[in-house]
Write an enzyme that holds these catalytic residues in place. Structure first.
Site, PDB file in Angstrom:
ATOM      1  N   THR A 115     -10.446   2.637   0.788  1.00 18.19           N
ATOM      2  CA  THR A 115     -10.784   2.227  -0.582  1.00 18.19           C
ATOM      3  C   THR A 115     -12.178   1.595  -0.600  1.00 18.19           C
ATOM      4  OG1 THR A 115      -8.465   1.785  -1.059  1.00 18.19           O
ATOM      5  CG2 THR A 115     -10.056   0.728  -2.501  1.00 18.19           C
TER       6      THR A 115
ATOM      7  N   SER B 273     -16.494   1.634  -2.398  1.00 16.03           N
ATOM      8  CA  SER B 273     -17.596   2.483  -2.869  1.00 16.03           C
ATOM      9  C   SER B 273     -18.088   3.447  -1.793  1.00 16.03           C
ATOM     10  CB  SER B 273     -18.740   1.605  -3.367  1.00 16.03           C
ATOM     11  OG  SER B 273     -19.176   0.726  -2.345  1.00 16.03           O
TER      12      SER B 273
ATOM     13  N   GLY C 137     -10.891  -5.877   2.876  1.00 15.62           N
ATOM     14  CA  GLY C 137     -10.105  -6.453   1.787  1.00 15.62           C
ATOM     15  C   GLY C 137     -10.941  -6.904   0.609  1.00 15.62           C
ATOM     16  N   GLY C 138     -12.234  -6.576   0.648  1.00 16.94           N
ATOM     17  CA  GLY C 138     -13.116  -6.949  -0.464  1.00 16.94           C
ATOM     18  C   GLY C 138     -12.579  -6.483  -1.807  1.00 16.94           C
TER      19      GLY C 138
ATOM     20  N   GLU D 277      -4.405  -0.600   3.576  1.00 13.57           N
ATOM     21  CA  GLU D 277      -5.434  -0.134   4.520  1.00 13.57           C
ATOM     22  C   GLU D 277      -5.000  -0.411   5.961  1.00 13.57           C
ATOM     23  OE1 GLU D 277      -9.340  -0.690   1.630  1.00 13.57           O
ATOM     24  OE2 GLU D 277      -8.864  -2.267   3.049  1.00 13.57           O
TER      25      GLU D 277
HETATM   26  C1  5RP Z   1     -11.394  -2.656   0.443  1.00 11.83           C
HETATM   27  C2  5RP Z   1     -12.209  -2.654   1.683  1.00 11.83           C
HETATM   28  C3  5RP Z   1     -13.489  -1.898   1.641  1.00 11.83           C
HETATM   29  O1  5RP Z   1     -13.528  -1.040   2.715  1.00 11.83           O
HETATM   30  C4  5RP Z   1     -14.619  -2.858   1.732  1.00 11.83           C
HETATM   31  O2  5RP Z   1     -14.496  -3.815   0.684  1.00 11.83           O
HETATM   32  C5  5RP Z   1     -15.969  -2.170   1.665  1.00 11.83           C
HETATM   33  O3  5RP Z   1     -16.204  -1.732   0.375  1.00 11.83           O
HETATM   34  P1  5RP Z   1     -17.514  -0.927  -0.028  1.00 11.83           P
HETATM   35  O4  5RP Z   1     -17.439   0.387   0.671  1.00 11.83           O
HETATM   36  O5  5RP Z   1     -17.397  -0.823  -1.523  1.00 11.83           O
HETATM   37  O6  5RP Z   1     -18.701  -1.741   0.402  1.00 11.83           O
HETATM   38  O7  5RP Z   1     -11.874  -3.222   2.669  1.00 11.83           O
HETATM   39  O8  5RP Z   1     -10.236  -3.458   0.551  1.00 11.83           O
END
Ligand code: 5RP
Length: 219
Positions: A28, A30, A95-96, A103
């Site tokens: 999950t 971007s 987990g952002g 995940e």
């Molecule tokens: C989501 C995540 C994503 O992998 C993480 O936040 C990186 O996100 P992005 O690809 O938008 O920078 O762990 O739970």
């Protein structure tokens, strides 16, 4: 080169790991969104696809993929996901966007875990990015108090409920010099569902996109 271009390049590089007849797990975020948008070009190689979030599922379905449940497919051949921070030891903070539990399950079920990042995510020590911890709602204040004793500063992610009906504490200022030990320790608090440190099941491969291309750590 901007960060989006780097994310796209990391996603492109991960396509190399997708073999014919694969059961693919998709993370999950971007960076992974770039990957999902590339998957139609190799549709014929994919036997089944499993998703780590509703957001990813919706994007896959938009591209015409039928998304399977993990329980239907058994283990996953390859899991591709981004990260909020990564070290050269392949330890991660994730987990952002709050999808860390699913995940972590997919990473655990995967024969191979390829993590795709831009170079801003590569760190010497985990913990500058606030560590997400998914907790069951009734344990939120209790877990927060335990984290304060460890000198972390937990901030409740307000107005956010995970797909599992839980809350997220984002823990600032934790010193994570030993990710294995910290992951184990935080996992012990009753009420913690998932800690956003991925060190017991680290990535197998880290693809890091920078201005000069994509660097690989691991195999
Ligand atoms: C989501 C995540 C994503 O992998 C993480 O936040 C990186 O996100 P992005 O690809 O938008 O920078 O762990 O739970």
């Amino acid at each position: 080169m901007d960060q989006s271009e780097k994310k796209l390049n990391a996603a492109k590089a991960s396509l190399e790991y997708i073999q014919n007849g694969i059961i693919l797990g998709v993370g999950t975020g971007s960076t992974v969104d770039f990957l999902i948008d590339l998957l139609p070009s190799i549709r014929n190689k994919i036997e089944a696809v499993v998703s780590s979030s509703a957001e990813t599922k919706a994007r896959l379905e938009k591209h015409g993929f039928e998304v399977s449940m993990l329980n239907q497919v058994g283990d996953v051949d390859l899991y591709i996901d981004g990260a909020d921070e990564a070290t050269k030891h392949l330890h991660l903070i994730k987990g952002g966007s709050g999808a860390l539990t699913r995940e972590k399950v997919l990473a655990g079920a995967a024969r191979k875990f390829v993590c795709i990042i831009d170079d801003s995510k590569l760190v010497g020590m985990l913990g500058t990015f606030p560590l997400p911890i998914e907790v069951i709602p009734m344990a939120q204040a209790f877990v927060a108090r335990q984290l304060l004793k460890l000198r972390g500063q937990p901030i409740w992610r307000e107005n956010f409920v995970t797909e599992n009906g839980n809350h997220i504490l984002d823990v600032h200022n934790l010193t994570i010099s030993n990710p294995l030990e910290t992951e184990t320790r935080l996992n012990q608090f009753p009420g913690v569902l998932t800690v956003g440190i991925f060190s017991h099941r680290p990535a197998d491969v880290l693809l890091i996109a920078d201005n000069s291309g994509v660097r690989t750590i691991g195999q």
